[in-house]
Design a protein around this motif. Structure first.
Motif, PDB file in Angstrom:
ATOM      1  N   ALA A 183       2.983  -1.333   4.444  1.00  0.00           N
ATOM      2  CA  ALA A 183       2.539   0.060   4.376  1.00  0.00           C
ATOM      3  C   ALA A 183       3.728   0.924   3.973  1.00  0.00           C
ATOM      4  CB  ALA A 183       1.979   0.499   5.720  1.00  0.00           C
ATOM      5  N   VAL A 185       0.862  -7.412   4.386  1.00  0.00           N
ATOM      6  CA  VAL A 185       0.676  -6.047   3.887  1.00  0.00           C
ATOM      7  C   VAL A 185       1.859  -5.182   4.298  1.00  0.00           C
ATOM      8  CG1 VAL A 185      -0.870  -4.054   3.770  1.00  0.00           C
ATOM      9  CG2 VAL A 185      -1.820  -6.328   4.149  1.00  0.00           C
ATOM     10  N   GLY A 221      -4.892   5.051   3.801  1.00  0.00           N
ATOM     11  CA  GLY A 221      -3.933   3.966   3.800  1.00  0.00           C
ATOM     12  C   GLY A 221      -3.903   3.180   5.097  1.00  0.00           C
ATOM     13  N   SER A 222      -3.870   3.872   6.221  1.00  0.00           N
ATOM     14  CA  SER A 222      -3.779   3.179   7.502  1.00  0.00           C
ATOM     15  C   SER A 222      -5.017   2.323   7.755  1.00  0.00           C
ATOM     16  CB  SER A 222      -3.587   4.188   8.638  1.00  0.00           C
ATOM     17  OG  SER A 222      -4.650   5.122   8.678  1.00  0.00           O
ATOM     18  N   SER A 275       5.855   4.141   2.655  1.00  0.00           N
ATOM     19  CA  SER A 275       5.834   5.603   2.706  1.00  0.00           C
ATOM     20  C   SER A 275       7.282   6.094   2.747  1.00  0.00           C
ATOM     21  CB  SER A 275       5.083   6.100   3.945  1.00  0.00           C
ATOM     22  OG  SER A 275       5.869   5.935   5.113  1.00  0.00           O
ATOM     23  N   VAL A 301       0.859  -1.186   0.000  1.00  0.00           N
ATOM     24  CA  VAL A 301       0.000   0.000   0.000  1.00  0.00           C
ATOM     25  C   VAL A 301       0.896   1.236   0.000  1.00  0.00           C
ATOM     26  CG1 VAL A 301      -1.864   1.241   1.153  1.00  0.00           C
ATOM     27  CG2 VAL A 301      -1.787  -1.263   1.260  1.00  0.00           C
ATOM     28  N   THR A 325      -6.974   1.030   5.335  1.00  0.00           N
ATOM     29  CA  THR A 325      -6.940  -0.064   4.369  1.00  0.00           C
ATOM     30  C   THR A 325      -5.976  -1.152   4.814  1.00  0.00           C
ATOM     31  OG1 THR A 325      -7.450   1.502   2.580  1.00  0.00           O
ATOM     32  CG2 THR A 325      -6.542  -0.636   1.947  1.00  0.00           C
ATOM     33  N   VAL A 326      -4.812  -0.747   5.283  1.00  0.00           N
ATOM     34  CA  VAL A 326      -3.819  -1.710   5.774  1.00  0.00           C
ATOM     35  C   VAL A 326      -4.407  -2.554   6.904  1.00  0.00           C
ATOM     36  CG1 VAL A 326      -1.644  -1.896   7.048  1.00  0.00           C
ATOM     37  CG2 VAL A 326      -1.783  -0.414   5.026  1.00  0.00           C
ATOM     38  N   GLY A 328       0.610   4.078   2.721  1.00  0.00           N
ATOM     39  CA  GLY A 328      -0.052   3.189   3.675  1.00  0.00           C
ATOM     40  C   GLY A 328      -0.153   3.700   5.094  1.00  0.00           C
ATOM     41  N   THR A 329       0.440   4.872   5.370  1.00  0.00           N
ATOM     42  CA  THR A 329       0.339   5.428   6.724  1.00  0.00           C
ATOM     43  C   THR A 329      -0.598   6.630   6.781  1.00  0.00           C
ATOM     44  OG1 THR A 329       2.300   6.814   6.331  1.00  0.00           O
ATOM     45  CG2 THR A 329       2.664   4.650   7.320  1.00  0.00           C
ATOM     46  N   ARG A 384      -4.831  -6.622   6.782  1.00  0.00           N
ATOM     47  CA  ARG A 384      -4.100  -7.444   7.749  1.00  0.00           C
ATOM     48  C   ARG A 384      -5.061  -8.306   8.559  1.00  0.00           C
ATOM     49  NH1 ARG A 384       0.438  -2.964   9.671  1.00  0.00           N
ATOM     50  NH2 ARG A 384       1.916  -3.407   7.968  1.00  0.00           N
TER      51      ARG A 384
END
Length: 250
Positions: A29, A27, A13-14, A31, A5, A16-17, A8-9, A21
């Motif tokens: 994340a 996954v 993103g956070s 960045s 992702v 979705t991660v 991912g943070t 998971r």
């Protein structure tokens, strides 16, 4: 399944991660904070090794027209090239409803990003979302004129970030569409009504007015410029429920 992702943070993103998971997937994340930068290309090869799916949620740090376009073109080219080299089987990108019907600098950047995806040869799905409920205050502030908030007389259908993330995760686990999926909030109402409800709920005394000359982030808009024209997946969280959750978490 390994899923990377990008961004991912961040807000979407956070969330979705976390969903992916919980489903038992591996996954990452990605960045700049953990060494993956889509602008410079740093860390992409290592991050994408063995990945079957990549979700691109990267966002431009600047809203200036030229900077936004450069960000999405550079980031998109670097990421898609790295995915092709890694043998990624599904590219998922988050975009915005009506970017091809509304003219402003940010939307032009997203159009450029979509064109790169469509031409790259990697199986893909583009998720076009309406505006996030989390951005409603920012929209009101950007439209403020003293104690008035001037908004164009158009329809608005904002969606909660939790619903965006749920849809992005669902799309990532499904076969590539090689096309676009649109998502929107469960409530469609005049722009001024939704913003006024929000401001009242948070105790903001500013008055909201419908102004035919008002623009949206600098661009002219018509009644349907911010809502899906056809079929869309609808979220479950309306404004009142989102406000309740936000206030409970505060």
């Amino acid at each position: 399944m390994k899923i990377v992702v990008i961004g991912g943070t961040g807000l979407i993103g956070s969330k979705t991660v976390a969903i992916l998971r919980q489903g038992g997937h591996e996954v990452f994340a990605a960045s700049p904070n953990n060494g993956v930068n889509t602008i410079t290309g740093e860390g992409l090869k290592e991050a994408l090794a063995g990945a079957q799916v990549v979700i691109d949620l990267a966002n431009s740090p600047s809203f200036e027209d030229k900077a936004v376009l450069e960000f999405f073109e550079t980031s998109g080219r670097n990421l898609l090239a790295a995915e092709a080299a890694a043998g990624v089987r599904h590219h998922v990108a988050l975009s915005i409803v009506a970017i091809d019907r509304t003219d402003n600098g940010y939307f032009r950047g997203k159009v450029a990003q979509e064109k790169l995806i469509e031409a790259c040869g990697i199986p893909y799905t583009i998720v076009r979302s309406t505006q996030f409920l989390e951005f409603v205050r920012g929209i009101a502030d950007s439209s403020a004129d003293g104690n008035l908030v001037r908004l164009p007389p158009i329809l608005f259908q904002p969606i909660a970030a939790d619903d965006v993330a749920a849809n992005v995760a669902d799309v990532a686990l499904a076969p590539p569409r090689n096309g676009i999926v649109e998502i929107a909030g469960p409530e469609r109402a005049p722009f001024n009504e939704i913003i006024a409800r929000y401001l009242k709920a948070v105790g903001d005394p500013r008055e909201v007015v419908s102004d035919p000359e008002a623009r949206y982030w600098g661009g002219r808009v018509d009644e349907h410029s911010l809502v899906p024209l056809g079929e869309a997946r609808l979220g479950r969280i309306g404004l009142d429920e989102w406000l309740r959750r936000s206030q409970a978490a505060a």
